[in-house]
Scaffold this motif. Structure first.
Motif, PDB file in Angstrom:
ATOM      1  N   VAL A 148       0.835  -1.203   0.000  1.00  9.62           N
ATOM      2  CA  VAL A 148       0.000   0.000   0.000  1.00  9.62           C
ATOM      3  C   VAL A 148       0.869   1.252   0.000  1.00  9.62           C
ATOM      4  CG1 VAL A 148      -1.634   1.343   1.376  1.00  9.62           C
ATOM      5  CG2 VAL A 148      -1.984  -1.115   1.077  1.00  9.62           C
ATOM      6  N   VAL A 149       1.949   1.222   0.773  1.00  8.79           N
ATOM      7  CA  VAL A 149       2.856   2.377   0.822  1.00  8.79           C
ATOM      8  C   VAL A 149       3.456   2.643  -0.554  1.00  8.79           C
ATOM      9  CG1 VAL A 149       4.998   3.265   1.818  1.00  8.79           C
ATOM     10  CG2 VAL A 149       3.379   2.015   3.266  1.00  8.79           C
ATOM     11  N   LEU A 150       3.900   1.583  -1.234  1.00  2.00           N
ATOM     12  CA  LEU A 150       4.490   1.752  -2.564  1.00  2.00           C
ATOM     13  C   LEU A 150       3.454   2.237  -3.585  1.00  2.00           C
ATOM     14  CD1 LEU A 150       6.771  -1.425  -2.799  1.00  2.00           C
ATOM     15  CD2 LEU A 150       7.473   0.932  -2.401  1.00  2.00           C
ATOM     16  N   VAL A 151       2.232   1.717  -3.494  1.00  2.00           N
ATOM     17  CA  VAL A 151       1.180   2.162  -4.411  1.00  2.00           C
ATOM     18  C   VAL A 151       0.895   3.646  -4.225  1.00  2.00           C
ATOM     19  CG1 VAL A 151      -1.302   2.003  -4.854  1.00  2.00           C
ATOM     20  CG2 VAL A 151       0.080  -0.070  -4.757  1.00  2.00           C
ATOM     21  N   VAL A 152       0.855   4.096  -2.974  1.00  4.96           N
ATOM     22  CA  VAL A 152       0.587   5.513  -2.711  1.00  4.96           C
ATOM     23  C   VAL A 152       1.727   6.375  -3.254  1.00  4.96           C
ATOM     24  CG1 VAL A 152       0.356   7.238  -0.894  1.00  4.96           C
ATOM     25  CG2 VAL A 152      -0.874   5.079  -0.711  1.00  4.96           C
ATOM     26  N   ALA A 210       3.313   9.374 -10.043  1.00  8.28           N
ATOM     27  CA  ALA A 210       2.946   9.288 -11.461  1.00  8.28           C
ATOM     28  C   ALA A 210       2.028  10.425 -11.868  1.00  8.28           C
ATOM     29  CB  ALA A 210       2.278   7.945 -11.743  1.00  8.28           C
ATOM     30  N   VAL A 211       1.146  10.848 -10.967  1.00 12.46           N
ATOM     31  CA  VAL A 211       0.231  11.943 -11.276  1.00 12.46           C
ATOM     32  C   VAL A 211       0.995  13.225 -11.588  1.00 12.46           C
ATOM     33  CG1 VAL A 211      -1.544  13.447 -10.296  1.00 12.46           C
ATOM     34  CG2 VAL A 211      -1.713  10.985 -10.006  1.00 12.46           C
ATOM     35  N   GLY A 213       3.711  12.912 -15.357  1.00 10.92           N
ATOM     36  CA  GLY A 213       3.334  12.819 -16.762  1.00 10.92           C
ATOM     37  C   GLY A 213       3.652  11.446 -17.331  1.00 10.92           C
ATOM     38  N   ARG A 214       3.732  11.355 -18.654  1.00 13.94           N
ATOM     39  CA  ARG A 214       3.939  10.072 -19.319  1.00 13.94           C
ATOM     40  C   ARG A 214       5.351   9.893 -19.851  1.00 13.94           C
ATOM     41  NH1 ARG A 214      -0.769   9.812 -23.703  1.00 13.94           N
ATOM     42  NH2 ARG A 214       0.109   7.741 -24.018  1.00 13.94           N
ATOM     43  N   TYR A 215       6.188  10.912 -19.736  1.00 17.56           N
ATOM     44  CA  TYR A 215       7.536  10.829 -20.281  1.00 17.56           C
ATOM     45  C   TYR A 215       8.542  11.209 -19.200  1.00 17.56           C
ATOM     46  CZ  TYR A 215       4.968  10.858 -24.702  1.00 17.56           C
ATOM     47  OH  TYR A 215       4.102  10.564 -25.711  1.00 17.56           O
ATOM     48  N   GLY A 216       9.774  10.797 -19.394  1.00 24.12           N
ATOM     49  CA  GLY A 216      10.842  11.167 -18.485  1.00 24.12           C
ATOM     50  C   GLY A 216      11.173  10.071 -17.495  1.00 24.12           C
ATOM     51  N   VAL A 217      12.309  10.295 -16.805  1.00 21.49           N
ATOM     52  CA  VAL A 217      12.794   9.312 -15.838  1.00 21.49           C
ATOM     53  C   VAL A 217      11.845   9.202 -14.648  1.00 21.49           C
ATOM     54  CG1 VAL A 217      14.709   8.720 -14.298  1.00 21.49           C
ATOM     55  CG2 VAL A 217      15.181   9.712 -16.539  1.00 21.49           C
ATOM     56  N   GLY A 218      11.311  10.328 -14.215  1.00 20.84           N
ATOM     57  CA  GLY A 218      10.415  10.310 -13.063  1.00 20.84           C
ATOM     58  C   GLY A 218       9.191   9.439 -13.299  1.00 20.84           C
ATOM     59  N   ALA A 264       8.975   6.893 -15.319  1.00 21.43           N
ATOM     60  CA  ALA A 264       9.397   5.490 -15.349  1.00 21.43           C
ATOM     61  C   ALA A 264       9.620   4.948 -13.943  1.00 21.43           C
ATOM     62  CB  ALA A 264      10.672   5.352 -16.188  1.00 21.43           C
ATOM     63  N   VAL A 265      10.287   5.732 -13.096  1.00 22.35           N
ATOM     64  CA  VAL A 265      10.555   5.290 -11.724  1.00 22.35           C
ATOM     65  C   VAL A 265       9.250   5.108 -10.954  1.00 22.35           C
ATOM     66  CG1 VAL A 265      11.598   5.964  -9.523  1.00 22.35           C
ATOM     67  CG2 VAL A 265      12.857   6.306 -11.667  1.00 22.35           C
ATOM     68  N   CYS A 266       8.350   6.061 -11.074  1.00 26.19           N
ATOM     69  CA  CYS A 266       7.066   5.962 -10.374  1.00 26.19           C
ATOM     70  C   CYS A 266       6.256   4.771 -10.864  1.00 26.19           C
ATOM     71  CB  CYS A 266       6.267   7.254 -10.559  1.00 26.19           C
ATOM     72  SG  CYS A 266       6.959   8.679  -9.698  1.00 26.19           S
ATOM     73  N   ALA A 267       6.352   4.462 -12.158  1.00 29.84           N
ATOM     74  CA  ALA A 267       5.639   3.308 -12.695  1.00 29.84           C
ATOM     75  C   ALA A 267       6.167   2.012 -12.100  1.00 29.84           C
ATOM     76  CB  ALA A 267       5.772   3.278 -14.224  1.00 29.84           C
TER      77      ALA A 267
END
Length: 260
Positions: A62-66, A72-73, A76-81, A83-86
């Protein structure tokens, strides 16, 4: 291969979804493997029970999902951030859904028959994400031409019709068909026109005075369950391990989860 990856994954902004799917599947495989090793008493892994309280792996999940979801919000859909959040979100979702049955029953049912729901929901989730990754969109609104996309009425009507088919399939006692049908329109249509399961809300409402239809629904459900119950059970045991027949689900008990 590199050209295909760039053209079909990176350019359309599907890299975060791809990484999340891989992370989701990998985290489930790892955590389920560790749980099976703990259950068998093999390897260095042990349950984490600080102060005598077992910490289920749904908690760090749950902690990781949060963290991954909120990250991710804002990424955006591009960039290193992104990818890491995904990756973080996918790993957390794998941990959470591996104990989906625990959340559903509010009891430790990890190694019981009820625990099979966790394996089923993980497989179904991976399949749905794979369909979206392959180009399908919820409610059948993919593959629209520019002219169709500009026709808001057609767009909304198509989505509403497929959503209605999915709801009918759900009311007929076919939740898997309804979920997949929300992404693949033809599947929702098939689930909507076929006979309902005999204990479904649709059957109770519309088959109550239709004896022949109710009898056909019972026979079809019996044949379907007899044909597929065995293979599905073997597949779930292969993926998640065989349940313990003598297992009694007790809230707060031990579930053979991996260490924290």
């Amino acid at each position: 291969m590199g050209h295909w990856w760039a053209r079909n994954i990176v350019e359309p902004g599907k890299l975060p979804l791809t990484l999340a799917l891989f992370s989701f599947v990998l985290s489930f495989v790892i955590v389920r493997s560790i749980a099976r090793l703990i259950r068998a008493g093999r390897g260095p892994f042990r349950n984490v029970t600080p102060g005598g309280m077992h910490i289920h792996h749904v908690v760090p999940g749950v902690v990781l999902v949060v963290i991954g979801g909120f990250g991710a919000v804002t990424s955006g859909r591009y960039g290193v951030g992104a990818a890491v959040c995904a990756v973080i979100f996918g790993a957390g979702a794998g941990l959470v859904l591996d104990e989906f049955a625990l959340l559903l029953h509010l009891a430790d049912v990890y190694w019981s028959d009820e625990g099979r729901k966790s394996v089923e929901i993980v497989v179904l989730t991976a399949a749905l994400v794979g369909l979206v990754l392959g180009g399908f969109l919820p409610f059948g609104v993919n593959e629209l031409s520019p002219q169709e996309a500009r026709g808001r009425g057609l767009f909304a009507g198509d989505a509403a019709l497929n959503f209605a088919f999915a709801l009918i399939a759900l009311s007929k006692g076919k939740p898997r068909t309804a979920l997949i049908g929300a992404v693949v329109p033809f599947v929702a249509l098939v689930g909507a026109v076929r006979l309902a399961r005999p204990v479904s809300p649709w059957a109770k409402r519309f088959y109550r005075r239709r004896n022949r239809t109710r009898a056909r629904a019972i026979r079809r459900a019996y044949r379907h369950d007899r044909r597929w119950a065995g293979p599905r059970r073997r597949l779930e045991e292969f993926i998640g391990g065989a349940p313990d027949p003598a297992r009694t689900a007790l809230p707060g008990g031990r579930d053979g989860g991996p260490p924290r």
